[in-house]
Motif scaffolding. Structure first.
Motif, PDB file in Angstrom:
ATOM      1  N   UNK A   1      17.843 -46.522  65.734  1.00  0.00           N
ATOM      2  CA  UNK A   1      17.470 -45.493  65.145  1.00  0.00           C
ATOM      3  C   UNK A   1      15.999 -45.477  64.617  1.00  0.00           C
ATOM      4  N   UNK A   2      14.984 -45.784  65.310  1.00  0.00           N
ATOM      5  CA  UNK A   2      13.693 -45.815  64.744  1.00  0.00           C
ATOM      6  C   UNK A   2      13.251 -44.879  63.840  1.00  0.00           C
ATOM      7  N   UNK A   3      13.949 -43.763  63.715  1.00  0.00           N
ATOM      8  CA  UNK A   3      13.328 -42.597  62.849  1.00  0.00           C
ATOM      9  C   UNK A   3      14.449 -42.826  61.456  1.00  0.00           C
ATOM     10  N   UNK A   4      15.348 -43.478  61.663  1.00  0.00           N
ATOM     11  CA  UNK A   4      16.204 -43.526  60.659  1.00  0.00           C
ATOM     12  C   UNK A   4      17.681 -42.546  60.780  1.00  0.00           C
ATOM     13  N   UNK A   5      18.526 -42.559  59.745  1.00  0.00           N
ATOM     14  CA  UNK A   5      19.381 -41.750  59.651  1.00  0.00           C
ATOM     15  C   UNK A   5      19.285 -41.313  58.145  1.00  0.00           C
ATOM     16  N   UNK A   6      20.213 -40.235  57.895  1.00  0.00           N
ATOM     17  CA  UNK A   6      20.353 -39.890  56.606  1.00  0.00           C
ATOM     18  C   UNK A   6      20.938 -40.902  55.481  1.00  0.00           C
ATOM     19  N   UNK A   7      21.939 -41.613  56.111  1.00  0.00           N
ATOM     20  CA  UNK A   7      22.578 -42.762  55.541  1.00  0.00           C
ATOM     21  C   UNK A   7      21.449 -43.979  55.138  1.00  0.00           C
ATOM     22  N   UNK A   8      20.874 -44.128  56.271  1.00  0.00           N
ATOM     23  CA  UNK A   8      19.686 -45.287  56.272  1.00  0.00           C
ATOM     24  C   UNK A   8      18.596 -44.806  55.000  1.00  0.00           C
ATOM     25  N   UNK A   9      18.252 -43.756  55.178  1.00  0.00           N
ATOM     26  CA  UNK A   9      17.128 -43.127  54.093  1.00  0.00           C
ATOM     27  C   UNK A   9      17.821 -43.287  52.753  1.00  0.00           C
ATOM     28  N   UNK A  10      18.993 -42.775  52.362  1.00  0.00           N
ATOM     29  CA  UNK A  10      19.683 -42.907  51.045  1.00  0.00           C
ATOM     30  C   UNK A  10      19.672 -44.159  50.663  1.00  0.00           C
ATOM     31  N   UNK A  11      20.274 -45.315  51.476  1.00  0.00           N
ATOM     32  CA  UNK A  11      20.440 -46.455  51.115  1.00  0.00           C
ATOM     33  C   UNK A  11      19.073 -47.390  50.726  1.00  0.00           C
TER      34      UNK A  11
END
Length: 85
Positions: free
Chosen positions: A23-33
């Motif tokens: 997920x090179x652009x990240x996910x919502x979960x990654x962004x929040x964490x």
């Protein structure tokens, strides 16, 4: 229920590398964490727990899940350990 330190709060480095690679652009979960990491930790909640008793869940992880649940508009069941269905 009591608050006791437990290993496992950190994400293993290999898991981080695989998640970032897939997920090179990240996910919502990654962004929040990424943004909430370090905002709170279990020690911030020690006054809420007795010293003895059965170990409880990590309050810092529960707080992060609550934010994720709100942002992604998830039900309690969807935000649970099995994730959205």
């Amino acid at each position: 229920m009591s608050l006791q330190s437990r290993p496992g709060a950190e994400i293993p480095p290999l898991t981080v590398r695989v998640a970032r690679a897939s997920n090179p652009h990240g996910t919502t979960s990654m962004w929040i964490r990424d943004r909430l990491d370090g905002l709170w930790n279990d020690e911030d909640f020690t006054a809420w727990y007795p010293r003895d008793g059965r170990p409880g869940l990590s309050p810092a992880q529960l707080a992060t899940v609550c934010v994720l649940q709100y942002v992604m508009n998830l039900s309690d069941r969807q935000a649970g350990p099995c994730g959205p269905s």
